[in-house]
Design a protein around this motif. Structure first.
Motif, PDB file in Angstrom:
ATOM      1  N   LYS A  44      12.084 107.687 -54.014  1.00  0.00           N
ATOM      2  CA  LYS A  44      13.536 107.690 -54.268  1.00  0.00           C
ATOM      3  C   LYS A  44      14.246 108.661 -53.330  1.00  0.00           C
ATOM      4  O   LYS A  44      15.319 108.361 -52.820  1.00  0.00           O
ATOM      5  N   ALA A  47      14.324 107.189 -49.721  1.00  0.00           N
ATOM      6  CA  ALA A  47      15.287 106.081 -49.658  1.00  0.00           C
ATOM      7  C   ALA A  47      16.719 106.596 -49.718  1.00  0.00           C
ATOM      8  O   ALA A  47      17.591 106.121 -48.985  1.00  0.00           O
ATOM      9  N   PHE A  48      16.978 107.581 -50.566  1.00  0.00           N
ATOM     10  CA  PHE A  48      18.320 108.158 -50.686  1.00  0.00           C
ATOM     11  C   PHE A  48      18.792 108.737 -49.359  1.00  0.00           C
ATOM     12  O   PHE A  48      19.888 108.428 -48.886  1.00  0.00           O
ATOM     13  N   TYR A  49      17.987 109.592 -48.755  1.00  0.00           N
ATOM     14  CA  TYR A  49      18.413 110.254 -47.516  1.00  0.00           C
ATOM     15  C   TYR A  49      18.512 109.287 -46.341  1.00  0.00           C
ATOM     16  O   TYR A  49      19.341 109.483 -45.450  1.00  0.00           O
ATOM     17  N   GLU A  50      17.712 108.236 -46.334  1.00  0.00           N
ATOM     18  CA  GLU A  50      17.855 107.231 -45.277  1.00  0.00           C
ATOM     19  C   GLU A  50      19.114 106.396 -45.502  1.00  0.00           C
ATOM     20  O   GLU A  50      19.899 106.189 -44.577  1.00  0.00           O
ATOM     21  N   THR A  51      19.335 105.939 -46.730  1.00  0.00           N
ATOM     22  CA  THR A  51      20.502 105.114 -47.036  1.00  0.00           C
ATOM     23  C   THR A  51      21.803 105.880 -46.849  1.00  0.00           C
ATOM     24  O   THR A  51      22.734 105.399 -46.211  1.00  0.00           O
ATOM     25  N   ALA A  52      21.867 107.079 -47.400  1.00  0.00           N
ATOM     26  CA  ALA A  52      23.110 107.845 -47.372  1.00  0.00           C
ATOM     27  C   ALA A  52      23.412 108.457 -46.013  1.00  0.00           C
ATOM     28  O   ALA A  52      24.555 108.421 -45.560  1.00  0.00           O
ATOM     29  N   GLY A  54      21.116 108.286 -43.003  1.00  0.00           N
ATOM     30  CA  GLY A  54      20.399 107.770 -41.838  1.00  0.00           C
ATOM     31  C   GLY A  54      19.192 108.588 -41.423  1.00  0.00           C
ATOM     32  O   GLY A  54      18.663 108.397 -40.325  1.00  0.00           O
ATOM     33  N   LYS A  56      15.447 109.594 -40.999  1.00  0.00           N
ATOM     34  CA  LYS A  56      14.195 108.825 -40.926  1.00  0.00           C
ATOM     35  C   LYS A  56      13.018 109.794 -40.881  1.00  0.00           C
ATOM     36  O   LYS A  56      13.126 110.908 -40.361  1.00  0.00           O
ATOM     37  N   ARG A 118      28.651 103.228 -47.557  1.00  0.00           N
ATOM     38  CA  ARG A 118      27.188 103.164 -47.743  1.00  0.00           C
ATOM     39  C   ARG A 118      26.789 103.600 -49.148  1.00  0.00           C
ATOM     40  O   ARG A 118      25.967 102.954 -49.805  1.00  0.00           O
ATOM     41  N   ALA A 122      25.252 101.122 -52.092  1.00  0.00           N
ATOM     42  CA  ALA A 122      23.907 101.355 -52.617  1.00  0.00           C
ATOM     43  C   ALA A 122      23.938 101.801 -54.084  1.00  0.00           C
ATOM     44  O   ALA A 122      22.897 102.079 -54.666  1.00  0.00           O
TER      45      ALA A 122
END
Length: 163
Positions: A44, A47-52, A54, A56, A118, A122
């Motif tokens: 989680k 996914a949060f830090y990538e979605t919010a 970017g 990686k 974003r 999400a």
């Protein structure tokens, strides 16, 4: 009142001019590598830090049952990032306790509207954007583990500091 003081202090610090631009750091200078956050629900968090934002995974390091995920904004491993640590021990905690020492992580974005799009797309909860007198826009939210984040978009005007 406490959050208003923290908000003002954050804006004041972010409005201060930098003494040297990136790449002008003197040889042997000290630089921030990143902030380390412990995680129970690592998938989680990632996914949060990538979605919010970017971020990686640039690399991982294993230390017994602990794995460090080095999150990066770019391919440049010399830039500061965020490190998520997950312990896969047989008896993991169900939830982290943050205590009263940690306040928040402050991030700067160029486009608050794109970030809000974003986050909303999400289904990531956040507080309404606050408009500071300096023209800065400030957004407060928590990541999935409950770490507080403050996101700032710089304003067009610079505050006058007393001499």
């Amino acid at each position: 009142m406490k959050s208003a003081i923290q908000l003002f202090a954050s804006v004041a610090v972010l409005c201060m001019p930098a003494t040297a631009s990136a790449g002008e750091a003197a040889a042997g200078s000290t630089r921030l590598v990143g902030t380390v956050l412990n995680s129970v629900a690592v998938d989680k968090q990632l996914a949060f830090y990538e979605t919010a934002f970017g971020l990686k995974v640039g690399m991982t390091l294993d230390h017994g049952t602990r794995r460090e995920y080095m999150l990066r904004f770019s391919q440049d491993a010399t830039e500061a990032g965020l490190i998520i640590v997950h312990d896969s021990a047989a008896d993991p905690k169900a939830r982290l306790s943050h205590g009263d020492a940690f306040a928040r992580i402050i991030l700067r974005v160029d486009d608050m509207e794109a970030l809000l799009t974003r986050l909303d797309g999400a289904g990531i909860a956040h507080q309404p954007v606050q408009e500071a007198a300096t023209g800065h826009r400030i957004l407060l939210l928590d990541d999935p583990e409950g770490y507080s984040l403050e996101v700032i978009q710089s304003g067009s005007s610079k505050p006058a500091f007393a001499k």
